[in-house]
Design a protein around this motif. Sequence first.
Motif, PDB file in Angstrom:
ATOM      1  N   ALA A  37      13.033-122.390 -29.714  1.00 15.16           N
ATOM      2  CA  ALA A  37      13.851-123.282 -28.777  1.00 15.16           C
ATOM      3  C   ALA A  37      13.091-124.641 -28.543  1.00 15.16           C
ATOM      4  CB  ALA A  37      14.209-122.638 -27.513  1.00 15.16           C
ATOM      5  N   THR A  38      13.645-125.415 -28.107  1.00 18.20           N
ATOM      6  CA  THR A  38      12.908-126.949 -27.451  1.00 18.20           C
ATOM      7  C   THR A  38      12.434-126.510 -26.184  1.00 18.20           C
ATOM      8  OG1 THR A  38      14.977-127.763 -26.940  1.00 18.20           O
ATOM      9  CG2 THR A  38      13.978-128.434 -28.979  1.00 18.20           C
ATOM     10  N   GLN A  39      11.806-127.316 -25.362  1.00 20.25           N
ATOM     11  CA  GLN A  39      11.414-127.307 -24.059  1.00 20.25           C
ATOM     12  C   GLN A  39      12.674-127.120 -22.963  1.00 20.25           C
ATOM     13  OE1 GLN A  39       9.749-129.525 -26.181  1.00 20.25           O
ATOM     14  NE2 GLN A  39       8.222-128.172 -26.610  1.00 20.25           N
ATOM     15  N   PHE A  40      12.339-126.273 -22.039  1.00 18.65           N
ATOM     16  CA  PHE A  40      13.531-126.141 -21.178  1.00 18.65           C
ATOM     17  C   PHE A  40      13.576-127.393 -20.147  1.00 18.65           C
ATOM     18  CE2 PHE A  40      12.390-121.287 -21.286  1.00 18.65           C
ATOM     19  CZ  PHE A  40      13.004-121.368 -22.573  1.00 18.65           C
ATOM     20  N   HIS A  41      14.927-127.635 -19.710  1.00 19.44           N
ATOM     21  CA  HIS A  41      14.902-128.627 -18.779  1.00 19.44           C
ATOM     22  C   HIS A  41      13.902-128.599 -17.414  1.00 19.44           C
ATOM     23  CE1 HIS A  41      18.283-129.923 -20.840  1.00 19.44           C
ATOM     24  NE2 HIS A  41      19.486-129.008 -20.488  1.00 19.44           N
ATOM     25  N   GLY A  66      22.477-126.892 -27.757  1.00 19.27           N
ATOM     26  CA  GLY A  66      22.913-126.541 -26.360  1.00 19.27           C
ATOM     27  C   GLY A  66      23.759-127.593 -25.929  1.00 19.27           C
ATOM     28  N   GLN A  67      24.766-127.117 -25.069  1.00 19.69           N
ATOM     29  CA  GLN A  67      25.916-127.741 -24.311  1.00 19.69           C
ATOM     30  C   GLN A  67      25.454-128.711 -23.078  1.00 19.69           C
ATOM     31  OE1 GLN A  67      28.933-128.017 -26.279  1.00 19.69           O
ATOM     32  NE2 GLN A  67      27.490-127.042 -27.644  1.00 19.69           N
ATOM     33  N   GLU A  68      24.554-128.160 -22.209  1.00 19.48           N
ATOM     34  CA  GLU A  68      23.975-128.407 -21.149  1.00 19.48           C
ATOM     35  C   GLU A  68      22.905-129.659 -20.903  1.00 19.48           C
ATOM     36  OE1 GLU A  68      24.237-127.010 -16.352  1.00 19.48           O
ATOM     37  OE2 GLU A  68      22.703-125.617 -18.084  1.00 19.48           O
ATOM     38  N   THR A  69      23.799-130.878 -20.598  1.00 16.41           N
ATOM     39  CA  THR A  69      22.488-131.865 -20.978  1.00 16.41           C
ATOM     40  C   THR A  69      21.575-131.726 -19.686  1.00 16.41           C
ATOM     41  OG1 THR A  69      23.723-133.571 -19.492  1.00 16.41           O
ATOM     42  CG2 THR A  69      24.127-133.561 -21.979  1.00 16.41           C
ATOM     43  N   PHE A  70      20.388-132.587 -19.651  1.00 13.83           N
ATOM     44  CA  PHE A  70      19.419-132.828 -18.579  1.00 13.83           C
ATOM     45  C   PHE A  70      19.946-133.236 -17.336  1.00 13.83           C
ATOM     46  CE2 PHE A  70      15.829-134.862 -16.228  1.00 13.83           C
ATOM     47  CZ  PHE A  70      15.187-133.730 -16.123  1.00 13.83           C
ATOM     48  N   VAL A  71      20.978-134.187 -17.423  1.00 13.19           N
ATOM     49  CA  VAL A  71      21.563-134.755 -16.197  1.00 13.19           C
ATOM     50  C   VAL A  71      22.610-133.647 -15.441  1.00 13.19           C
ATOM     51  CG1 VAL A  71      23.209-136.413 -15.283  1.00 13.19           C
ATOM     52  CG2 VAL A  71      21.549-136.977 -16.919  1.00 13.19           C
ATOM     53  N   SER A  72      23.395-132.922 -16.332  1.00 19.56           N
ATOM     54  CA  SER A  72      24.409-131.965 -15.820  1.00 19.56           C
ATOM     55  C   SER A  72      23.537-130.935 -15.352  1.00 19.56           C
ATOM     56  CB  SER A  72      25.328-131.755 -16.964  1.00 19.56           C
ATOM     57  OG  SER A  72      24.630-131.081 -18.065  1.00 19.56           O
ATOM     58  N   TRP A  73      22.421-130.359 -15.754  1.00 25.40           N
ATOM     59  CA  TRP A  73      21.756-129.533 -15.455  1.00 25.40           C
ATOM     60  C   TRP A  73      21.125-129.670 -14.133  1.00 25.40           C
ATOM     61  CZ3 TRP A  73      16.462-129.187 -13.975  1.00 25.40           C
ATOM     62  CH2 TRP A  73      15.717-127.861 -13.895  1.00 25.40           C
ATOM     63  N   LEU A  74      20.758-131.038 -13.867  1.00 29.49           N
ATOM     64  CA  LEU A  74      19.948-131.387 -12.571  1.00 29.49           C
ATOM     65  C   LEU A  74      21.306-131.451 -11.662  1.00 29.49           C
ATOM     66  CD1 LEU A  74      17.891-134.509 -13.522  1.00 29.49           C
ATOM     67  CD2 LEU A  74      17.285-132.489 -12.618  1.00 29.49           C
ATOM     68  N   GLU A  75      22.358-131.910 -11.815  1.00 32.23           N
ATOM     69  CA  GLU A  75      23.460-132.028 -10.881  1.00 32.23           C
ATOM     70  C   GLU A  75      23.936-130.442 -10.395  1.00 32.23           C
ATOM     71  OE1 GLU A  75      24.985-134.539  -9.469  1.00 32.23           O
ATOM     72  OE2 GLU A  75      23.938-135.813 -10.839  1.00 32.23           O
ATOM     73  N   LYS A  76      23.863-129.365 -11.190  1.00 31.07           N
ATOM     74  CA  LYS A  76      23.977-128.097 -10.805  1.00 31.07           C
ATOM     75  C   LYS A  76      22.836-127.793  -9.777  1.00 31.07           C
ATOM     76  CE  LYS A  76      26.635-126.600 -14.762  1.00 31.07           C
ATOM     77  NZ  LYS A  76      26.809-125.803 -15.894  1.00 31.07           N
ATOM     78  N   ARG A  77      21.707-127.982  -9.956  1.00 35.75           N
ATOM     79  CA  ARG A  77      20.622-127.632  -9.186  1.00 35.75           C
ATOM     80  C   ARG A  77      20.472-128.676  -8.089  1.00 35.75           C
ATOM     81  NH1 ARG A  77      21.666-125.871 -13.683  1.00 35.75           N
ATOM     82  NH2 ARG A  77      21.219-123.533 -14.513  1.00 35.75           N
ATOM     83  N   ARG A  78      21.014-129.596  -7.829  1.00 33.37           N
ATOM     84  CA  ARG A  78      20.588-130.706  -6.875  1.00 33.37           C
ATOM     85  C   ARG A  78      20.079-130.201  -5.614  1.00 33.37           C
ATOM     86  NH1 ARG A  78      22.543-136.057  -6.228  1.00 33.37           N
ATOM     87  NH2 ARG A  78      24.071-135.775  -8.002  1.00 33.37           N
ATOM     88  N   GLU A  79      20.744-128.954  -5.030  1.00 36.39           N
ATOM     89  CA  GLU A  79      20.294-128.587  -3.864  1.00 36.39           C
ATOM     90  C   GLU A  79      18.917-127.902  -3.816  1.00 36.39           C
ATOM     91  OE1 GLU A  79      22.270-128.570  -0.840  1.00 36.39           O
ATOM     92  OE2 GLU A  79      23.706-129.696  -1.888  1.00 36.39           O
ATOM     93  N   SER A  80      18.518-127.167  -4.870  1.00 35.83           N
ATOM     94  CA  SER A  80      17.319-126.664  -5.020  1.00 35.83           C
ATOM     95  C   SER A  80      16.296-127.361  -5.651  1.00 35.83           C
ATOM     96  CB  SER A  80      17.608-125.198  -5.935  1.00 35.83           C
ATOM     97  OG  SER A  80      17.960-125.581  -7.152  1.00 35.83           O
TER      98      SER A  80
END
Length: 266
Positions: free
Chosen positions: A142-146, A251-265
């Motif tokens: 795999a490539t590097q994780f977000h 992968g289906q989840e982009t870096f930006v969408s991953w960030l949006e899901k974890r904005r609080e943390s």
Amino acid sequence: MATMCVAGGTGHVGREVVRLALATGHKVSVLSRHVPPVGSPQYHDGATYVAGDVTTGNGLSDAMAGADVVIDCLEGQFGKAQKQFADGGGRLLAAAHLAGVRKAVALSIINCDLSSYAYYASKAAKERKYAGSPLQTEVVRATQFHGLVATIFAAGAKVRLIPTFKGVSFQSISPVDVASAVIQAALDDSQRERHRVVTIAGPQALTMREMAESWKSATGARGRIVQLPLPGPMGDFLRAGHNLTPEQPYGQETFVSWLEKRRESL
């Protein structure tokens, strides 16, 4: 439905593998040096947890009992764990063979055999253990994780300087997408070759500066984005683009969408 043994099933990707496998009706045993407490993020109801250690062989036979496939999500990033990483993989494979497991799947890193960076070299050494196993094996690179890139930005933001590396892009991927690919490999009955290596990558390649700008926007962090040289084997690897494979997005989840899901943390 399959019976899976997930080695390293309490780690970053391993626990996602356990969660997805259970959600789709598979029976799961988890091999970990420490059994996580009930209610912790590493614990999933329905899985059987077995304390064991691939460096000594303790607990391996118990964790493998009745398994159809073993999924290796173990990590060894530093020190003794890194030095023993490949040999630990060999012990895991030997125990799986004795237990009658039909297939072993290992998580690895894209083009790790092209780098002399110690952590990547240990991954390549484990891949060679898999290539020499009597079991049918599949290595999922795999490539590097977000989260890796986000961690670099967060560390720099503490001193109001958000670092990016000159000439470097990433095609980062979500751990959930990686977990899905690993499970797919474990369940694939169409594999004809004894040993196979596949590569998966995130949905888009971005320069590190583009990622830093997205991270700043999502987190509201203050700090100046700066470009820095990255010396040594890792710098050579990244500038050469060995961490990219635009023709093989998975992968289906982009870096930006991953960030949006974890904005609080973040």
